[in-house]
Design a protein around this motif. Structure first.
Motif, PDB file in Angstrom:
ATOM      1  N   ARG A   1     -52.484  78.586  24.583  1.00 35.45           N
ATOM      2  CA  ARG A   1     -53.879  79.036  24.633  1.00 35.45           C
ATOM      3  C   ARG A   1     -53.947  80.533  24.942  1.00 35.45           C
ATOM      4  O   ARG A   1     -54.752  81.259  24.357  1.00 35.45           O
ATOM      5  N   ILE A   2     -53.099  80.990  25.854  1.00 35.25           N
ATOM      6  CA  ILE A   2     -53.065  82.419  26.192  1.00 35.25           C
ATOM      7  C   ILE A   2     -52.545  83.234  25.010  1.00 35.25           C
ATOM      8  O   ILE A   2     -53.084  84.302  24.679  1.00 35.25           O
ATOM      9  N   LEU A   3     -51.499  82.739  24.350  1.00 33.05           N
ATOM     10  CA  LEU A   3     -50.931  83.472  23.209  1.00 33.05           C
ATOM     11  C   LEU A   3     -51.917  83.558  22.041  1.00 33.05           C
ATOM     12  O   LEU A   3     -51.779  84.428  21.178  1.00 33.05           O
ATOM     13  N   ALA A   4     -52.901  82.656  22.017  1.00 33.77           N
ATOM     14  CA  ALA A   4     -53.880  82.658  20.924  1.00 33.77           C
ATOM     15  C   ALA A   4     -55.042  83.606  21.170  1.00 33.77           C
ATOM     16  O   ALA A   4     -55.904  83.761  20.298  1.00 33.77           O
ATOM     17  N   LEU A   5     -55.095  84.244  22.316  1.00 31.46           N
ATOM     18  CA  LEU A   5     -56.182  85.172  22.607  1.00 31.46           C
ATOM     19  C   LEU A   5     -56.167  86.337  21.607  1.00 31.46           C
ATOM     20  O   LEU A   5     -55.095  86.731  21.124  1.00 31.46           O
TER      21      LEU A   5
ATOM     22  N   GLY B   1     -48.125  93.248  23.655  1.00 36.85           N
ATOM     23  CA  GLY B   1     -49.034  92.154  23.979  1.00 36.85           C
ATOM     24  C   GLY B   1     -48.307  90.841  24.170  1.00 36.85           C
ATOM     25  O   GLY B   1     -48.598  90.076  25.091  1.00 36.85           O
ATOM     26  N   VAL B   2     -47.333  90.569  23.307  1.00 37.53           N
ATOM     27  CA  VAL B   2     -46.562  89.328  23.409  1.00 37.53           C
ATOM     28  C   VAL B   2     -45.740  89.310  24.695  1.00 37.53           C
ATOM     29  O   VAL B   2     -45.701  88.307  25.415  1.00 37.53           O
ATOM     30  N   ILE B   3     -45.087  90.418  25.007  1.00 40.53           N
ATOM     31  CA  ILE B   3     -44.263  90.501  26.223  1.00 40.53           C
ATOM     32  C   ILE B   3     -45.116  90.277  27.467  1.00 40.53           C
ATOM     33  O   ILE B   3     -44.772  89.494  28.353  1.00 40.53           O
ATOM     34  N   CYS B   4     -46.263  90.973  27.532  1.00 39.12           N
ATOM     35  CA  CYS B   4     -47.141  90.837  28.701  1.00 39.12           C
ATOM     36  C   CYS B   4     -47.763  89.449  28.774  1.00 39.12           C
ATOM     37  O   CYS B   4     -47.933  88.892  29.868  1.00 39.12           O
ATOM     38  N   ALA B   5     -48.099  88.875  27.604  1.00 39.16           N
ATOM     39  CA  ALA B   5     -48.684  87.531  27.592  1.00 39.16           C
ATOM     40  C   ALA B   5     -47.695  86.503  28.118  1.00 39.16           C
ATOM     41  O   ALA B   5     -48.051  85.628  28.915  1.00 39.16           O
ATOM     42  N   PHE B   6     -46.441  86.607  27.680  1.00 38.96           N
ATOM     43  CA  PHE B   6     -45.427  85.689  28.191  1.00 38.96           C
ATOM     44  C   PHE B   6     -45.264  85.851  29.702  1.00 38.96           C
ATOM     45  O   PHE B   6     -45.092  84.871  30.441  1.00 38.96           O
ATOM     46  N   GLY B   7     -45.319  87.085  30.166  1.00 43.51           N
ATOM     47  CA  GLY B   7     -45.208  87.324  31.595  1.00 43.51           C
ATOM     48  C   GLY B   7     -46.365  86.705  32.356  1.00 43.51           C
ATOM     49  O   GLY B   7     -46.170  86.062  33.388  1.00 43.51           O
ATOM     50  N   PHE B   8     -47.585  86.882  31.846  1.00 42.06           N
ATOM     51  CA  PHE B   8     -48.771  86.327  32.505  1.00 42.06           C
ATOM     52  C   PHE B   8     -48.711  84.802  32.540  1.00 42.06           C
ATOM     53  O   PHE B   8     -48.977  84.176  33.581  1.00 42.06           O
TER      54      PHE B   8
ATOM     55  N   ILE C   1     -38.176  82.000  21.790  1.00 44.52           N
ATOM     56  CA  ILE C   1     -37.171  82.163  20.735  1.00 44.52           C
ATOM     57  C   ILE C   1     -37.816  82.031  19.364  1.00 44.52           C
ATOM     58  O   ILE C   1     -37.457  82.740  18.413  1.00 44.52           O
ATOM     59  N   GLY C   2     -38.805  81.128  19.250  1.00 42.74           N
ATOM     60  CA  GLY C   2     -39.512  80.997  17.979  1.00 42.74           C
ATOM     61  C   GLY C   2     -40.230  82.276  17.599  1.00 42.74           C
ATOM     62  O   GLY C   2     -40.190  82.714  16.440  1.00 42.74           O
ATOM     63  N   ILE C   3     -40.894  82.918  18.552  1.00 44.37           N
ATOM     64  CA  ILE C   3     -41.583  84.177  18.285  1.00 44.37           C
ATOM     65  C   ILE C   3     -40.578  85.291  18.006  1.00 44.37           C
ATOM     66  O   ILE C   3     -40.807  86.147  17.142  1.00 44.37           O
ATOM     67  N   LEU C   4     -39.448  85.267  18.702  1.00 48.47           N
ATOM     68  CA  LEU C   4     -38.399  86.247  18.420  1.00 48.47           C
ATOM     69  C   LEU C   4     -37.892  86.081  16.987  1.00 48.47           C
ATOM     70  O   LEU C   4     -37.566  87.065  16.307  1.00 48.47           O
TER      71      LEU C   4
ATOM     72  N   VAL D   1     -46.986  86.076  14.261  1.00 53.99           N
ATOM     73  CA  VAL D   1     -46.992  85.376  15.551  1.00 53.99           C
ATOM     74  C   VAL D   1     -48.264  84.551  15.703  1.00 53.99           C
ATOM     75  O   VAL D   1     -48.233  83.403  16.168  1.00 53.99           O
ATOM     76  N   THR D   2     -49.395  85.119  15.309  1.00 52.00           N
ATOM     77  CA  THR D   2     -50.668  84.405  15.424  1.00 52.00           C
ATOM     78  C   THR D   2     -50.631  83.105  14.634  1.00 52.00           C
ATOM     79  O   THR D   2     -51.072  82.050  15.113  1.00 52.00           O
ATOM     80  N   GLU D   3     -50.075  83.158  13.428  1.00 56.43           N
ATOM     81  CA  GLU D   3     -49.978  81.960  12.600  1.00 56.43           C
ATOM     82  C   GLU D   3     -49.050  80.928  13.239  1.00 56.43           C
ATOM     83  O   GLU D   3     -49.322  79.722  13.226  1.00 56.43           O
ATOM     84  N   TYR D   4     -47.963  81.400  13.812  1.00 58.87           N
ATOM     85  CA  TYR D   4     -47.005  80.499  14.464  1.00 58.87           C
ATOM     86  C   TYR D   4     -47.664  79.791  15.644  1.00 58.87           C
ATOM     87  O   TYR D   4     -47.523  78.575  15.823  1.00 58.87           O
ATOM     88  N   VAL D   5     -48.418  80.532  16.433  1.00 55.19           N
ATOM     89  CA  VAL D   5     -49.088  79.950  17.595  1.00 55.19           C
ATOM     90  C   VAL D   5     -50.139  78.934  17.163  1.00 55.19           C
ATOM     91  O   VAL D   5     -50.252  77.840  17.745  1.00 55.19           O
ATOM     92  N   GLU D   6     -50.931  79.261  16.136  1.00 56.08           N
ATOM     93  CA  GLU D   6     -51.955  78.338  15.657  1.00 56.08           C
ATOM     94  C   GLU D   6     -51.331  77.051  15.132  1.00 56.08           C
ATOM     95  O   GLU D   6     -51.887  75.951  15.307  1.00 56.08           O
ATOM     96  N   GLN D   7     -50.165  77.183  14.484  1.00 55.78           N
ATOM     97  CA  GLN D   7     -49.468  75.998  13.987  1.00 55.78           C
ATOM     98  C   GLN D   7     -49.075  75.079  15.143  1.00 55.78           C
ATOM     99  O   GLN D   7     -49.257  73.863  15.083  1.00 55.78           O
TER     100      GLN D   7
END
Length: 542
Positions: free
Chosen positions: A152-156, A165-172, A195-198, A301-307
């Motif tokens: 949900r956070i990664l989809a913001l 943004g991805v690094i900070c989101a993962f941290g949060f 790893i999937g996002i990487l 990344v956005t598409e991966y998260v939505e999937q």
């Protein structure tokens, strides 16, 4: 594990379930050599360290007991046994909880105190807080509620469009989840997603021609930054609540034992939030500067998260039940703090509410709700089964119990006062600032070489008598040692979460050492500078 990041990226493809299961083993207090993924050199070192501990622990205990010291026999016996236990904890010659149990039994055998007095602290409220919080966290992990929150956070908006943004989101995400769920389990759960996002980033670099076709995607700096953010943010987030990390409850219990002052759940959160927020900002700055991503803007990344979110579907009944139990527990934890704000800490209303809504009782009540809220009433299936509760980290609970036992014995026998006076005289520590700096440095050094949980159990009982002998309130130094015990970022062996991300193959050891030592120093400065201020603001330790 060294997953292949090339090719088409699909849900959880880069990491096999067996790899995640192996990573989750890091959640245990102790892992045998056969349960770890070690290089031949690391295996030789670990085997040697543990073998030395088997012989060094009893040898040091015997030698100390034979020394002609001018202290009461009861104190010398306790000190000798405690030295042996600390050696077992540091070398991990036996499972860490077993080292504490050995010590407890020997203390009774040698007549340091009657068995009922020795074992009494094991029934403290904090032990039950551990148990309840661990069971609640188990439900969040089992039913995927924590993972749903992560996506949900990664989809913001705009989060998935840049590497920063991805690094900070993962941290949060990691920090917030680690405030309530095991640091190690949080990292293990989020690792496949990272790893999937990487993999998305690596494929994009290939398509754009910015890297060769045969490049090693595990050597990407952005990968190191994401992985280290997972590991380090878990430790930072674990400081946010008393139940966020075992050292918190251990330190808080020992402080209460020594000073008689209790830090409520709400007080801890208010105290920790500004410190952790600044730590997180510094952490993000350090990791991004030392591991500058190969590209700033990313697509896919956005598409991966939505999937991933589409595959999870709507909230299940089990997830809703977990939310209810979790919400009830947290509400009851913070309710006494609200009452204190309205009626004052000295009011009869607050005294009644805080006594009846004890954190340990609330924690086990919230956990018990998970066995009452049904997911299928017809088959009498409930949110958790007993085997789920049986799989929590009971080793940490045992370790905490033995740690607080030794803390009580140190005070009851007068050994704490003897140690404190000796250390204060030899080091010339006479002020709160000096003792706090010493506490933070000692806790970080110990945490780099042994578990954070064992670090708190070792360091806090040392700091409290040092402060008392110097004539200063031990509250701030002991709390600083508790916070610093969650540090240890330089080596894979420093924390289980470090070991998990190092096992991904995306973090070279030199990168971990360079990033870790930088944040160790920055974190130590923040603890020493900010903790006394927040304690004063809240009127604690007066």
């Amino acid at each position: 594990m060294t997953p292949a990041l090339g090719g088409t990226v699909t849900a959880e493809q880069p990491t096999k379930k067996t790899d995640v299961d192996q990573a989750l083993l890091g959640g245990a207090t102790y892992r045998s050599l056969g349960e770890q993924r070690l290089s031949p050199r690391e295996e030789r070192f670990e085997k040697g360290r543990r073998t030395v501990g088997l012989f060094l622990a009893p040898a040091m205990t015997i030698v100390f007991l034979l020394l002609p010291l001018d202290i009461p026999a009861q104190q010398q016996t306790l000190a000798g046994v405690l030295i042996g236990v600390i050696v077992l904890w540091v070398t991990e010659a036996v499972p860490i909880p077993i080292g504490g149990l050995f010590g407890v039994a020997i203390v009774v055998f040698f007549g340091v105190a009657p068995v009922d007095e020795v074992l009494a602290p094991f029934g403290s409220s904090t032990v039950f807080t551990f148990i309840g919080a661990f069971i609640l966290a188990q439900a969040m992990l089992k039913h995927g509620l924590a993972r749903r929150f992560a996506f949900r956070i990664l989809a913001l908006p705009r989060v998935g469009q840049s590497t920063t943004g991805v690094i900070c989101a993962f941290g949060f995400i990691t920090a917030v989840l680690s405030a309530f769920v095991s640091n190690t389990a949080t990292v293990a759960m989020l690792l496949p997603t990272a790893i999937g996002i990487l993999g998305v980033v690596a494929k994009l670099l290939q398509v754009q021609g910015k890297v060769a076709e045969d490049f090693d995607p595990l050597r990407l700096k952005v990968g190191a930054a994401i992985m280290l953010m997972l590991a380090y943010a878990a430790s930072v987030g674990g400081l946010l609540t008393p139940v966020g990390s075992p050292p918190n409850l251990i330190g808080r219990g020992l402080i209460e034992e020594a000073t008689g002052e209790t830090i409520t759940f709400g007080q801890w959160v208010v105290l920790a939030v500004p410190i952790c927020l600044l730590m997180f900002i510094v952490l993000a700055f350090v990791l991004i500067k030392l591991n500058t991503p190969e590209l700033k803007h990313i697509d896919g990344v956005t598409e991966y998260v939505e999937q991933q979110r589409a595959e999870m579907g709507k909230l299940s009944r089990a997830e809703k039940n977990t939310l209810i139990a979790f919400g009830v527990t947290v509400t009851l934890w913070i309710f006494p703090g609200i009452v204190a704000l309205i009626f004052g800490n000295d009011s009869d209303v607050y005294a009644t509410v805080s006594d009846r809504l004890d954190e340990g009782a609330v924690a086990v009540f919230g956990a018990a709700l998970l066995f009452l809220l049904p997911t299928d009433w017809k088959t009498r299936e409930f949110t958790l089964r007993w085997k789920d509760a049986a799989s929590i980290d009971w080793g940490t609970i045992v370790l905490f119990g033995t740690g607080i036992i030794f803390g009580s014995l140190l005070a009851d026998t007068g050994l704490a006062e003897t140690i404190g006076q000796s250390v204060a005289d030899s080091l010339g520590l006479g002020s709160v600032l000096a003792i706090t700096i010493f506490a933070v440095l000692l806790a970080i050094v110990v945490s780099e070489t042994t578990s954070n949980t064992a670090s708190a159990a070792v360091v806090v009982p040392i700091i409290i008598p040092v402060a008392v002998a110097a004539g200063v309130n031990p509250f701030v130094p002991a709390l600083a040692a508790t916070f610093a015990a969650s540090f240890g970022f330089m080596l894979p062996v420093s924390t289980p979460q470090n070991a998990i991300v190092y096992g991904s193959g995306a973090v070279p050891i030199t990168t971990m050492i360079r990033s870790g030592i930088t944040f160790d120093i920055a974190g130590a400065i923040l603890i020493v500078a900010l903790l006394p201020i927040m304690v004063a603001v809240l009127g604690l330790g007066a």
